[in-house]
Design a protein around this motif. Structure first.
Motif, PDB file in Angstrom:
ATOM      1  N   THR A 116       3.058   7.171 -15.731  1.00 44.99           N
ATOM      2  CA  THR A 116       3.587   7.602 -17.028  1.00 44.99           C
ATOM      3  C   THR A 116       3.256   9.066 -17.295  1.00 44.99           C
ATOM      4  OG1 THR A 116       3.497   5.383 -17.937  1.00 44.99           O
ATOM      5  CG2 THR A 116       3.418   7.181 -19.520  1.00 44.99           C
ATOM      6  N   ILE A 126      14.018   8.698  -9.078  1.00 47.32           N
ATOM      7  CA  ILE A 126      14.843   8.767 -10.286  1.00 47.32           C
ATOM      8  C   ILE A 126      15.900   9.848 -10.085  1.00 47.32           C
ATOM      9  CG2 ILE A 126      14.825   9.348 -12.752  1.00 47.32           C
ATOM     10  CD1 ILE A 126      11.940   8.264 -12.846  1.00 47.32           C
ATOM     11  N   HIS A 137      -0.207   2.572 -13.608  1.00 46.59           N
ATOM     12  CA  HIS A 137       0.827   2.660 -14.637  1.00 46.59           C
ATOM     13  C   HIS A 137       0.614   3.884 -15.521  1.00 46.59           C
ATOM     14  CE1 HIS A 137       1.581  -1.643 -13.708  1.00 46.59           C
ATOM     15  NE2 HIS A 137       2.808  -1.269 -13.985  1.00 46.59           N
ATOM     16  N   LEU A 175       9.447  15.372 -17.049  1.00 47.34           N
ATOM     17  CA  LEU A 175      10.618  15.271 -17.923  1.00 47.34           C
ATOM     18  C   LEU A 175      10.567  16.230 -19.115  1.00 47.34           C
ATOM     19  CD1 LEU A 175      11.045  11.377 -17.865  1.00 47.34           C
ATOM     20  CD2 LEU A 175      12.687  13.036 -16.968  1.00 47.34           C
ATOM     21  N   ASP A 217       0.833  -1.208   0.000  1.00 51.23           N
ATOM     22  CA  ASP A 217       0.000   0.000   0.000  1.00 51.23           C
ATOM     23  C   ASP A 217       0.865   1.254   0.000  1.00 51.23           C
ATOM     24  OD1 ASP A 217       0.873   0.130   2.662  1.00 51.23           O
ATOM     25  OD2 ASP A 217      -0.906  -0.925   3.356  1.00 51.23           O
ATOM     26  N   ASP A 220      15.323  21.072 -16.826  1.00 48.36           N
ATOM     27  CA  ASP A 220      15.590  19.660 -16.996  1.00 48.36           C
ATOM     28  C   ASP A 220      15.811  19.054 -15.608  1.00 48.36           C
ATOM     29  OD1 ASP A 220      16.156  17.351 -18.358  1.00 48.36           O
ATOM     30  OD2 ASP A 220      18.254  17.877 -18.756  1.00 48.36           O
ATOM     31  N   CYS A 221      14.847  18.325 -15.103  1.00 48.68           N
ATOM     32  CA  CYS A 221      14.988  17.814 -13.745  1.00 48.68           C
ATOM     33  C   CYS A 221      16.004  16.675 -13.687  1.00 48.68           C
ATOM     34  CB  CYS A 221      13.650  17.353 -13.180  1.00 48.68           C
ATOM     35  SG  CYS A 221      12.894  16.038 -14.119  1.00 48.68           S
ATOM     36  N   ASP A 222      16.705  16.570 -12.582  1.00 52.69           N
ATOM     37  CA  ASP A 222      17.619  15.444 -12.372  1.00 52.69           C
ATOM     38  C   ASP A 222      17.226  14.644 -11.134  1.00 52.69           C
ATOM     39  OD1 ASP A 222      18.536  17.073 -10.279  1.00 52.69           O
ATOM     40  OD2 ASP A 222      20.084  17.933 -11.567  1.00 52.69           O
ATOM     41  N   PHE A 223      16.087  14.992 -10.555  1.00 51.23           N
ATOM     42  CA  PHE A 223      15.535  14.240  -9.419  1.00 51.23           C
ATOM     43  C   PHE A 223      14.020  14.178  -9.593  1.00 51.23           C
ATOM     44  CE2 PHE A 223      13.126  14.408  -5.495  1.00 51.23           C
ATOM     45  CZ  PHE A 223      13.614  13.314  -4.803  1.00 51.23           C
ATOM     46  N   ILE A 224      13.478  12.975  -9.520  1.00 54.76           N
ATOM     47  CA  ILE A 224      12.020  12.798  -9.554  1.00 54.76           C
ATOM     48  C   ILE A 224      11.640  11.800  -8.472  1.00 54.76           C
ATOM     49  CG2 ILE A 224       9.988  12.183 -10.941  1.00 54.76           C
ATOM     50  CD1 ILE A 224      11.796  12.377 -13.430  1.00 54.76           C
ATOM     51  N   GLN A 225      10.650  12.130  -7.688  1.00 53.35           N
ATOM     52  CA  GLN A 225      10.128  11.160  -6.729  1.00 53.35           C
ATOM     53  C   GLN A 225       8.644  10.931  -7.004  1.00 53.35           C
ATOM     54  OE1 GLN A 225       9.006  11.971  -2.492  1.00 53.35           O
ATOM     55  NE2 GLN A 225      10.879  10.855  -2.081  1.00 53.35           N
ATOM     56  N   LEU A 226       8.274   9.656  -7.078  1.00 52.94           N
ATOM     57  CA  LEU A 226       6.857   9.286  -7.188  1.00 52.94           C
ATOM     58  C   LEU A 226       6.496   8.515  -5.922  1.00 52.94           C
ATOM     59  CD1 LEU A 226       6.332   7.738 -10.758  1.00 52.94           C
ATOM     60  CD2 LEU A 226       5.273   9.811  -9.890  1.00 52.94           C
ATOM     61  N   VAL A 227       5.394   8.891  -5.286  1.00 49.85           N
ATOM     62  CA  VAL A 227       4.934   8.130  -4.115  1.00 49.85           C
ATOM     63  C   VAL A 227       3.492   7.694  -4.348  1.00 49.85           C
ATOM     64  CG1 VAL A 227       4.408   8.210  -1.658  1.00 49.85           C
ATOM     65  CG2 VAL A 227       6.488   9.296  -2.503  1.00 49.85           C
ATOM     66  N   ILE A 228       3.278   6.397  -4.198  1.00 47.20           N
ATOM     67  CA  ILE A 228       1.937   5.826  -4.346  1.00 47.20           C
ATOM     68  C   ILE A 228       1.482   5.335  -2.981  1.00 47.20           C
ATOM     69  CG2 ILE A 228       0.620   3.934  -5.398  1.00 47.20           C
ATOM     70  CD1 ILE A 228       2.564   4.099  -7.779  1.00 47.20           C
ATOM     71  N   GLU A 229       0.283   5.727  -2.571  1.00 52.76           N
ATOM     72  CA  GLU A 229      -0.262   5.262  -1.291  1.00 52.76           C
ATOM     73  C   GLU A 229      -1.700   4.810  -1.476  1.00 52.76           C
ATOM     74  OE1 GLU A 229       1.666   8.290   1.967  1.00 52.76           O
ATOM     75  OE2 GLU A 229       0.888   9.102   0.086  1.00 52.76           O
ATOM     76  N   LEU A 245       5.418  11.245 -15.013  1.00 51.25           N
ATOM     77  CA  LEU A 245       6.814  11.250 -15.477  1.00 51.25           C
ATOM     78  C   LEU A 245       6.978  12.110 -16.713  1.00 51.25           C
ATOM     79  CD1 LEU A 245       8.350   7.654 -15.246  1.00 51.25           C
ATOM     80  CD2 LEU A 245       8.759   9.651 -13.807  1.00 51.25           C
ATOM     81  N   THR A 246       6.056  11.972 -17.651  1.00 54.59           N
ATOM     82  CA  THR A 246       6.117  12.756 -18.889  1.00 54.59           C
ATOM     83  C   THR A 246       6.098  14.241 -18.571  1.00 54.59           C
ATOM     84  OG1 THR A 246       4.981  11.016 -20.083  1.00 54.59           O
ATOM     85  CG2 THR A 246       4.949  13.200 -21.087  1.00 54.59           C
TER      86      THR A 246
END
Ligand SMILES: Nc1ncnc2c1ncn2[C@@H]1O[C@H](COP(=O)(O)OP(=O)(O)OP(=O)(O)O)[C@@H](O)[C@H]1O
Ligand SMILES: Nc1ncnc2c1ncn2[C@@H]1O[C@H](COP(=O)(O)OP(=O)(O)OP(=O)(O)O)[C@@H](O)[C@H]1O
Ligand SMILES: [Mg+2]
Ligand SMILES: [Mg+2]
Ligand SMILES: [Mg+2]
Ligand SMILES: [Mg+2]
Lengths: 264, 264
Positions: B42, A63, B38, B49, A57, B55-64, B45-46
């Protein structure tokens, strides 16, 4: 010129984030170019959302663009398999291999005991190969080896050559074990998976290669993890920094010399 | 029965992670079912980016996964547009709207000054509508409103009806502004984007709806952000907790009553 590379890491837990006490479900680390990030993110999400350890969860993907760092190029360890009948035989085999590599009985016992009772660990633990003392102070977080992956063409070549091993599980484990073994401070790694459905583990070292042992736990058990046995007086901060941050690309001899990620 | 929902959030920066001093590039927050994750990952992220801020050099995705929380259902604010010729006219318009809503001159000045010099802020700042004092202590992090999204069918209906506004930018901003305005503690929100190529901003409130103002900054400027003007004696912790964690689904009148995310 080397194309710009990104590291992509995933960790997933059940019952909230790891740092909030959630139970570790899945993790993964890959390298890729900008245009591969979508595909890699999808692969890591798929892995976390369909895991034998349970229904996560919480998922975090991070990245990071590698900042003109030199990419260390290493070969995959040679692979062999010890076929054993049961866990007792498998662990005896592991013990004798670790012992042969010069790891003390005390350290081997500590390492095995740790893995037997480790059900929530998300990174490796580092153990002094003589005293058996745990050296990192990372608790359940442990040390997660990151920033390593196969050169794409090298993986195709390698997996075509070693057909029965052409799984994403072995792809990931062999990349990790090869990076770990390439440090001069590592004597050996002992691993079995925390996944309920996977009982083959391994002992790996630069001296012996990656030796699969077909039973290191019983099916249905959720204990597992990784122990890195290190030389005495190993400079811990440097060692951990190498494991976590040095970019490593696994290249296989037949691979093209001009593809991405080959470096001098 | 309500299907299980997940929150997915993204933040991206240049020069390292935000907490390491990186410059904010992009952010986003969505809700979706497991099988949509998914696609949402995507999309986020798109967006990160390919951003006008760099131009990012750090990306964080958090899913809860949302834990059996009730999903608050609210309508989108009504939308109108004030066409102005230039920034001076646009800001004058914003001032008069905020003033009409009872926000003090001092607070309006503070809010505007903040947005004019804010080039690295990644979340909103909360301002007392009378004293003009900043109430949150979040510095560059600010308060990021999360866990809100359109009911899918509602967005189709709404955007078919309001064709010229059918962009992802307005989709996101209107969801956010509608959630913010739905709190009894919010008097108004003032926003213009930190994106270099987008100069339309808005003033939003439950009393006036979402009023777009066509020039709130000049093209090429990277300042921008969001100010939430709140009632005096607003219970700050509750207010922030509502903004960050209460799941809100934006539903539009014509939307099916039996689709996902409608709740009683
Ligand atoms: N990159 C890594 N660095 C250090 N330790 C790791 C790493 N990957 C896995 N481990 C340790 O080994 C254990 C077993 O590995 P395994 O590959 O089964 O799990 P995982 O990588 O955490 O997730 P997944 O099962 O999705 O691959 C993990 O629980 C963790 O303790
Ligand atoms: N969900 C949010 N909650 C609070 N403040 C926000 C939120 N989204 C944006 N902001 C603030 O408003 C500013 C402008 O919004 P804008 O939508 O341009 O940027 P963003 O959401 O951070 O990223 P993106 O441009 O990719 O959407 C942001 O820099 C941030 O300070
Ligand atoms: Mg793994
Ligand atoms: Mg596992
Ligand atoms: Mg935005
Ligand atoms: Mg922006």
């Amino acid at each position: 010129m080397l194309n710009e590379l990104y590291s992509i890491r995933m960790r997933a837990a059940e019952g909230g984030a790891h740092e909030q006490g959630g139970r570790h479900i899945s993790g993964g680390e890959r390298l890729g170019q900008k245009e591969e990030l979508h595909k890699l993110a999808t692969e890591l999400l798929t892995k976390s959302l369909n895991h034998s350890r349970g229904d996560c969860d919480f998922i975090q993907l991070v990245i990071e663009k590698l900042q003109n760092q030199e990419i260390k190029t290493i070969s995959p360890l040679p692979v062999s398999t010890e076929h054993v009948q049961n866990v007792t035989e498998g662990r005896k085999k592991a013990v004798s291999l670790l012992s042969f590599l010069g790891i003390s009985d005390e350290a081997i016992t500590q390492g095995l005991n740790f893995l037997k009772q480790s059900t929530h660990q998300r990174g490796a633990i580092i153990v002094d190969s003589q005293t058996g003392k745990r050296l990192d102070h990372r608790e359940l977080k442990g040390v997660r080896v990151s920033r390593m992956d196969w050169h794409t063409q090298s993986w195709s070549n390698w997996s075509a050559f070693y057909q029965p091993f052409a799984s994403s599980r072995i792809r990931e484990a062999l990349a990790l074990a090869s990076k770990v073994a390439a440090s001069p401070y590592t004597i050996a790694e002992l691993c079995w998976s925390d996944d309920l459905d996977y009982i083959t583990g391994y002992v790996a070292s630069s001296a012996t290669g990656y030796i699969r042992i077909t039973h290191l736990k019983n099916i249905g058990e959720d204990c597992g993890g990784r122990i890195f046995f290190v030389k005495q007086h190993c400079p811990l901060d440097d060692y951990i920094s190498y494991l976590e941050t040095t970019p490593v690309c696994i290249t296989y001899e037949n691979a093209t010399k001009h593809g991405r990620r080959t470096s001098s």
